[in-house]
Design an enzyme around this catalytic site. Structure first.
Site, short mmCIF file in Angstrom:
data_model
loop_
_atom_site.label_atom_id
_atom_site.label_comp_id
_atom_site.label_asym_id
_atom_site.label_seq_id
_atom_site.Cartn_x
_atom_site.Cartn_y
_atom_site.Cartn_z
N GLU A 104 0.85 -1.19 0.00
CA GLU A 104 0.00 0.00 0.00
C GLU A 104 0.89 1.25 0.00
OE1 GLU A 104 -3.36 -0.41 2.54
OE2 GLU A 104 -3.89 1.69 2.36
N GLU A 162 -1.87 0.66 13.36
CA GLU A 162 -3.08 1.02 12.60
C GLU A 162 -4.34 0.83 13.44
OE1 GLU A 162 -3.44 -1.31 9.05
OE2 GLU A 162 -4.69 0.22 8.09
C1 RAM Z 1 -6.46 1.75 4.90
C2 RAM Z 1 -5.53 2.42 5.86
C3 RAM Z 1 -5.50 3.90 5.71
C4 RAM Z 1 -6.90 4.45 5.74
C5 RAM Z 1 -7.75 3.77 4.70
C6 RAM Z 1 -9.19 4.22 4.73
O1 RAM Z 1 -5.93 1.76 3.65
O2 RAM Z 1 -5.93 2.10 7.16
O3 RAM Z 1 -4.76 4.45 6.76
O4 RAM Z 1 -6.91 5.84 5.55
O5 RAM Z 1 -7.73 2.38 4.88
#
Ligand code: RAM
Length: 925
Positions: free
Chosen positions: A501, A778
């Site tokens: 990502e 996260e």
């Molecule tokens: C995932 C990650 C990112 C968030 C999005 C919506 O890709 O957690 O940090 O902003 O979702």
């Protein structure tokens, strides 16, 4: 006689008094903090300086700036600009108003000021800056490289992987070099050498912008690297972001087009002639070099058998290399000098521990989750392949947890060409890791901790703030916050640095911006990214801001709480730096984003219907698994809340820019949306109508000022009830978390906020620390010692969003914040809580110099040490009820010094200086 002598001395004294100037200004910089730059991006810069710290210098009465085309013309003959003496306290971001500057131009500048007593300073030292190539038409070079798409291989998910290229061009110089500039960039990432020497230590240049709009260019001083006679410019080139799978074969970047370089070396020779060497069809290239493959997500493959000795020196014969292909510079893609500093190697982690050794494989622990590359020094046998794997944490059996890398291979390989100790550091990839596994080394060797080091990399901004306290876990939290920040500030602000990502999520960016601005000098870092945001926004007529920037996902819809980065971040930057330029640059974009909300209002007035990631990753969601990621605060509520908030901010920005009509228009809009918000989602008792109550619904309404005053008071009670129901734990995701401390603080619920912050159990900040975290995670429950990893693969262990609490730690625990844009007025207002802390301190390099607030409780006294930089003032709030006990620098304060007194604090105003404040500490218990 005596009288005559007296008169004489008197006159001498007067003359010397008038002649001796006060100390010169220091730390000169231009625009967003650049110092003596070459290849500078902005022909209309702003100028900043700092006044020296001295008893004599409290503030600035006036200034004068001189700008000249040569050093010798200063200070008497400034030919480009003489601001004349300007009566103004402004010492930051003063706009250049001289003659137009052009590409390549080098200019010199000086400044002086008059202090509060109208005494003039000496002229500052002379600083300079030199512009880069500002226009596409400045380039004679062409995009140059081999067609690697043709023989590329298929990698993960069948994405093309280009072979890295080695490109070179020999040339002759007839006489000595007076000066030389190398202008260079790539569609891909590059490393450039002149005559065998590395031109710079920059990493993964040119960095990541929306390449279909703008590609950043670098400028290097090549004067010392060239010689009379034979020379060579040699470039290593890999896919990077542009042609790697991170761009997802984006149609925008010509579907995995082969990487190319653009290179222009401009040389001025002693005989007065000029020679320019450009990338064109005369260059030669090969893909048969040692870097066989390189990918941001998947790692690098280095085969020492392919090394080409001296390929980057002039003597090398490239006649059996291939001819290159060229491509003209496109008109619609701007080539622009990089407007923030590049990524560089920052710290080397050497304190490494071996976790386990199995047959021909060993696991090393770097004791800190980090981002960058390893440096390995390992004994190998000819022909063997060293495999280097990475992981952020381990599983129970000490093997790697890599499920959260998802499809990112994140593995490097080194193939040995001979027996012996090899040294290897990958060049065109980066990893997020704390653990590293080596296999394939010499079987007879015993793994040693010295085999491995971690080179931490991030964009090259300076440290700006410090925070520390008497509590180890709070200090660990600060450490986790700043590691999380630097790890994810890899040319752009990314959500995570390890999995497949690593994207510029706008929501994450807006929640962390204030905390980042305390800890690092990220002014230019953010404004550069905001330019990319505007470029991607411009693709959408309705003003949509994609939820990632650069938008390689080609986002179809905006998300509330995410696209608002277009409004919130410029406002935060302005408030922290005082630089109005960011508001000017972002104003239209901010308005357009509000317009996007407006375009999504269909049936119900002021209530948009659109997409939202909502209060992302709220703990204890009512829905299971992936479905629960969006939390329980309804997205319609979130749209309305952020719509109102962004409209409100646009009205404030309009006010600051003197656009009074807009200011009124957007304020009215904010009020109307706020009204709709309250009516739609809350009952007349201020209770959130939905059965499943959430902290975030109340927090948004209260913090964004969306309730009528009487409803607000009621809503506050429900919020407290919600927090109590959660047993004083937070219940917030990405959007609610940064707001929680601000709301509780405003309500006077300081002790409650301390209680929540110092919770050890899930969900809380210390919970992850108790599970061994060295960065922010996260999720509140990414991992637990008891239950292992969160089963969802979307589980980054290096994600800065929840680090947004850092702002409150600076502003209220230590007590240091900006009260007027750019800290021109400072607030010192610590809120000690003796149950948890006996001391806390923070310092920040403000645009005026260092400010700090540092307190400790000693016996019964509260000691507060404060530094206020020149040209600023501060309101100092002392947490005491009794003004009789307060001493400032050993002197009891008088009643008339107190400008405000509340039941638990009194406020004094101070000018620049150092203050030791003593008061009686009244414990609440
Ligand atoms: C995932 C990650 C990112 C968030 C999005 C919506 O890709 O957690 O940090 O902003 O979702």
């Amino acid at each position: 006689m005596k009288f005559k002598y007296f008169i004489l001395t008197f006159f001498i004294a007067i003359i010397s008094c008038t002649q001796v100037n006060i100390q010169q200004p220091k730390e000169l910089s231009i625009s967003e903090g650049f110092k003596n730059s070459i290849g500078f991006y902005n022909a209309k810069p702003t100028f900043s300086w700092k006044l020296p710290v001295s008893e004599q210098i409290k503030s600035q009465f006036a200034y004068q700036i001189l700008v000249a085309s040569s050093k010798e013309l200063l200070p008497d003959n400034a030919d480009l600009w003489n601001s004349k003496k300007q009566k103004s306290t402004q010492s930051t971001f003063v706009k250049y108003q001289g003659k137009a500057l052009k590409s390549r131009q080098k200019v010199y500048w000086q400044v002086r000021y008059w202090n509060q007593d109208e005494k003039a300073s000496d002229w500052s030292e002379t600083n300079s800056f030199e512009l880069g190539l500002l226009n596409n038409s400045d380039w004679q070079a062409q995009w140059t490289g081999l067609d690697t798409a043709k023989d590329s291989i298929k990698g993960v998910r069948k994405f093309l992987m280009h072979r890295p290229q080695y490109l070179r061009k020999g040339f002759e110089l007839a006489s000595d070099v007076v000066s030389a500039r190398l202008y260079i960039t790539a569609k891909g990432v590059f490393d450039v050498h002149l005559n065998g020497k590395d031109v710079s230590d920059d990493v993964m240049t040119p960095g990541w912008t929306p390449y279909n709009h703008r590609i950043e260019t670098l400028t290097y001083d090549a004067t010392e690297l060239l010689q009379v006679g034979k020379n060579v410019v040699a470039v290593e080139l890999a896919s990077g972001w542009h042609s790697g799978r991170i761009s997802r074969g984006s149609a925008l970047y010509e579907n995995f087009a082969s990487p190319k370089i653009l290179c222009q070396l401009e040389v001025v020779l002693k005989d007065g002639s000029k020679q320019t060497i450009v990338s064109d069809e005369s260059w030669r290239g090969t893909t048969n070099g040692p870097i066989r493959l390189a990918s941001v997500y998947d790692g690098e493959v280095y085969d020492a058998n392919f090394e080409i000795p001296n390929w980057n020196t002039a003597a090398f014969d490239d006649s059996n290399w291939k001819s290159v292909e060229v491509e003209a510079i496109a008109k619609n893609v701007k080539l622009a000098p990089k407007r923030h500093l590049t990524v560089k190697n920052q710290t080397v982690l050497k304190d490494v521990e071996i976790v386990s050794v199995k047959e021909n494989s060993a696991i090393f622990n770097l004791k800190q989750n980090m981002v960058g590359v390893p440096k390995v020094k390992v004994p190998m046998k000819k022909g063997d392949t060293l495999k280097i794997r990475f992981s952020e944490m381990l599983l129970k059996d000490n093997t790697f947890y890599t499920k959260n890398y998802r499809s990112a291979k994140s593995t490097d390989y080194y193939i040995a060409a001979k027996d012996g100790v090899i040294e290897y550091t990958p060049k065109f990839t980066f990893h997020g890791f704390q653990f590293l596994e080596l296999s394939g080394y010499d079987k007879n060797a015993k793994p040693d901790a010295s085999w491995v080091q971690g080179i931490a990399q991030h964009s090259n901004f300076e440290k700006k703030g410090t925070f520390t306290s008497s509590h180890n876990k709070l200090n660990q939290l600060q450490s986790n916050i700043i590691w999380g920040l630097r790890d994810n500030f890899f040319d752009i602000p990314t959500d995570c640095p390890q999995r497949d990502e690593r994207l510029g999520w706008t929501g994450d960016a807006q929640v962390i911006a204030p905390t980042s601005l305390f800890n690092y000098d990220v002014h230019a870092f953010w404004t550069a990214w905001l330019q990319s945001l505007r470029e991607n926004q411009s693709e959408h007529k309705d003003g949509m801001v994609p939820f990632i920037v650069p938008d390689v996902l080609q986002t179809k819809s905006g998300s509330s709480g995410w696209g608002d980065a277009a409004v919130i971040i410029p406002w935060d930057i302005y408030n922290t730096t005082g630089d109005i330029t960011v508001l000017e640059e972002s104003y239209e974009s901010a308005k357009k984003w509000v317009g996007y909300y407006q375009s999504k209002v269909k049936k119900q007035p002021y209530l948009p219907k659109m997409h939202s990631f909502a209060d992302w990753l709220q703990p204890y969601p009512s829905k299971p698994g992936k479905l629960g990621n969006r939390g329980d605060t309804p997205k319609d509520l979130i749209h309305a809340a952020f719509f109102a908030h962004s409209a409100h901010l646009v009205s404030k920005i309009a006010n600051t820019l003197g656009k009074t009509d807009d200011a009124k228009k957007y304020k009215d809009l904010y009020k109307a949306v706020a009204n709709a918000f309250e009516n739609e989602f809350f009952d007349e008792n201020g209770k959130f109508k939905q059965e499943r109550q959430t902290q975030t619904s109340y927090l948004l309404g209260i913090y964004f000022d969306l309730f009528k005053p009487e409803t607000k008071l009621k809503a506050q009670k429900y919020l407290l009830e919600e927090i109590k129901n959660a047993d004083y734990h937070l219940g917030t995701g990405f959007l609610g978390t940064p707001i929680l401390p601000k709301v509780l603080d405003d309500m006077g619920e300081i002790d409650l906020m301390y209680k929540i912050l110092f919770k050890e159990t899930y969900p809380s900040w210390f919970y992850s620390i108790n599970q061994g975290a060295t960065t922010m995670w996260e999720r509140w429950n990414s991992f637990s010692k008891a239950d292992g990893y969160n089963p969802q693969p979307m589980n980054s262990l290096n994600h800065y969003a929840y680090g947004a609490i850092g702002q409150w730690m600076y502003e209220r625990i230590a007590g240091l914040s900006s009260l007027a844009p750019g800290y021109q007025k400072i607030r010192i207002a610590p809120i000690p809580n003796a149950e948890f802390l006996t001391s806390a301190s923070a310092s920040v390099k403000t645009p005026y110099g260092k400010a700090s607030s540092s307190w400790k409780i000693e016996n019964d006294s509260f000691k507060l040490d404060v530094i206020i930089p020149p040209n600023t003032t501060a309101l100092v709030s002392i947490p005491t009820t009794n003004s009789n006990d307060v001493e400032v620098n050993g002197v009891k304060i008088s009643k008339n010094q107190i400008i405000d007194q509340k039941e638990d604090k009194l406020v004094i105003e101070v000018s620049a200086g150092t203050y030791n404040i003593n008061s009686k500490f009244e414990s609440k218990k």
